[in-house]
Design an enzyme around this catalytic site. Structure first.
Site, PDB file in Angstrom:
ATOM      1  N   TYR A 115      51.342  32.485  57.800  1.00  0.00           N
ATOM      2  CA  TYR A 115      51.871  33.219  58.956  1.00  0.00           C
ATOM      3  C   TYR A 115      52.403  32.259  60.008  1.00  0.00           C
ATOM      4  O   TYR A 115      53.559  32.371  60.451  1.00  0.00           O
ATOM      5  CB  TYR A 115      50.780  34.101  59.545  1.00  0.00           C
ATOM      6  CG  TYR A 115      51.234  34.996  60.669  1.00  0.00           C
ATOM      7  CD1 TYR A 115      52.135  36.035  60.438  1.00  0.00           C
ATOM      8  CD2 TYR A 115      50.753  34.821  61.966  1.00  0.00           C
ATOM      9  CE1 TYR A 115      52.549  36.866  61.476  1.00  0.00           C
ATOM     10  CE2 TYR A 115      51.161  35.650  63.000  1.00  0.00           C
ATOM     11  CZ  TYR A 115      52.058  36.664  62.745  1.00  0.00           C
ATOM     12  OH  TYR A 115      52.472  37.480  63.768  1.00  0.00           O
ATOM     13  N   ARG A 155      41.932  42.877  63.795  1.00  0.00           N
ATOM     14  CA  ARG A 155      42.187  42.350  65.137  1.00  0.00           C
ATOM     15  C   ARG A 155      41.057  42.756  66.066  1.00  0.00           C
ATOM     16  O   ARG A 155      40.440  43.807  65.914  1.00  0.00           O
ATOM     17  CB  ARG A 155      43.528  42.861  65.663  1.00  0.00           C
ATOM     18  CG  ARG A 155      44.699  42.280  64.890  1.00  0.00           C
ATOM     19  CD  ARG A 155      45.999  42.550  65.586  1.00  0.00           C
ATOM     20  NE  ARG A 155      46.912  43.262  64.723  1.00  0.00           N
ATOM     21  CZ  ARG A 155      48.227  43.321  64.919  1.00  0.00           C
ATOM     22  NH1 ARG A 155      48.770  42.708  65.942  1.00  0.00           N
ATOM     23  NH2 ARG A 155      48.992  43.999  64.096  1.00  0.00           N
ATOM     24  N   VAL A 171      40.565  43.806  69.209  1.00  0.00           N
ATOM     25  CA  VAL A 171      40.488  45.029  70.011  1.00  0.00           C
ATOM     26  C   VAL A 171      40.210  46.236  69.124  1.00  0.00           C
ATOM     27  O   VAL A 171      39.299  47.032  69.397  1.00  0.00           O
ATOM     28  CB  VAL A 171      41.782  45.242  70.836  1.00  0.00           C
ATOM     29  CG1 VAL A 171      41.756  46.602  71.523  1.00  0.00           C
ATOM     30  CG2 VAL A 171      41.932  44.132  71.877  1.00  0.00           C
ATOM     31  N   PRO A 203      41.935  29.722  66.800  1.00  0.00           N
ATOM     32  CA  PRO A 203      42.175  29.055  68.091  1.00  0.00           C
ATOM     33  C   PRO A 203      41.028  29.302  69.070  1.00  0.00           C
ATOM     34  O   PRO A 203      40.502  30.408  69.168  1.00  0.00           O
ATOM     35  CB  PRO A 203      43.463  29.707  68.588  1.00  0.00           C
ATOM     36  CG  PRO A 203      44.104  30.304  67.379  1.00  0.00           C
ATOM     37  CD  PRO A 203      42.988  30.691  66.475  1.00  0.00           C
TER      38      PRO A 203
END
Length: 317
Positions: free
Chosen positions: A149, A190, A192, A278
């Site tokens: 990606y 993801r 959220v 990250p």
């Protein structure tokens, strides 16, 4: 009938989370939309409310194959964007970013269309500069699990700027930071959507690492407004431009807020941090403010409330 100021706009990945919101906004402006999607992560449910609009057309197509249509503008959003989905078939992910970009750029060149690339903050990798300005070249592992990606999107940016320099093609490149809102895929991994679905079901909320890693969360309506603002600029503004919300939150803060807002009995549990995840991510949006007059307006709590309502209805139905 098409009026003189009506554009025919192609949106690849148009049945996805971001694409469906973009299609909706373009239709609201009075233009025609050709929505192209292979339905790998996009769903018909996302665009069901648009199907009866006479200015909306749906085409099932994979952009790794050439597309021959007549359009005035192209938004290239096609690519799985969550680790769960882009790591499922990493070779296809790279092909979608690279071959897909070549096909869309070739189409834009043939029909003389302005073309927009949805790039990503993942081009910055695990950054050593914080917040991340567009001038930062990033710190990306080229052979890791996320590389299909990260490097695919970096190569797509290269192709866009080479077409701009070599063929004078009008391009627009946006780097998208974490975005959330209604129509997110409930199983895309993801943070959220994960936290909201877990909280609504009363399951444990899963945090990877110690929860101190940070992200910045932009509500989808703000993001799409940024897309449209960039597309309306003159040919001298190409990007790349960061579009995101500079408000920064730890994963632990986000989990606690969602538990509070859902009135959930869920507990927070930790798991090992995935490779190359990250530690921090926050956009420098100085360029967006200066060149587009854009900045996000929806606070996190307000955006989460709308997203929680969507998922609550989704789960019940």
């Amino acid at each position: 009938m098409r009026y003189a100021n009506t554009k025919k706009v192609l949106v690849t990945g148009g049945a996805g989370f971001l694409g469906s919101h973009l299609c909706e906004k373009i239709l609201d402006q009075g233009h025609e939309v050709l929505c192209v999607d292979n339905f790998f992560t996009g769903t018909r449910r996302n665009i069901a409310h648009l199907i009866d609009n006479p200015r909306f057309e749906m085409m099932r197509h994979d952009i790794t194959f050439p597309l021959y249509v007549e359009v005035d503008e192209i938004y290239n959003l096609a690519c799985p964007a969550s680790p769960v989905h882009y790591q499922f078939d990493p070779v296809q992910t790279t092909k979608t970013s690279v071959v897909g970009a070549i096909n869309m750029l070739g189409l834009a060149k043939r029909v003389k269309a302005k073309v927009f690339q949805a790039s990503t903050s993942e081009v910055y990798g695990d950054p050593e500069v914080h917040p991340q300005p567009e001038e930062y070249w990033g710190r990306v592992n080229p052979i890791g699990f996320r590389s299909c990606y990260d490097e695919g999107k970096r190569c797509a940016e290269t192709l866009f700027f080479d077409y701009y320099r070599q063929h004078k093609l009008p391009i627009k490149v946006v780097r998208i930071f974490n975005t959330y809102g209604p129509r997110m895929h409930p199983n895309d991994g993801r943070v959220v959507s994960n936290f909201i679905v877990q909280a609504l079901k009363g399951s444990d909320l899963t945090i990877y690492g110690d929860g101190s890693q940070t992200r910045s969360f932009c509500y989808v309506d703000d993001l799409i407004d940024g897309f449209l603002a960039l597309m309306e600029t003159g040919p001298e503004i190409t990007g790349p431009i960061n579009i995101g919300n500079p408000g920064e939150f730890t994963m632990l803060q986000l989990a606690e807020l969602i538990i509070e807002m859902t009135n959930s009995s869920s507990k927070i549990v930790t798991r090992p941090l995935p490779p190359d995840d990250p530690r921090q991510r926050r956009p420098d949006i100085s360029k967006a403010k200066a060149l587009l007059g854009w900045e996000p307006t929806v606070p996190l709590r307000a955006g989460l409330s709308r997203t929680i309502n969507y998922f609550d209805h989704y789960i019940r139905n």
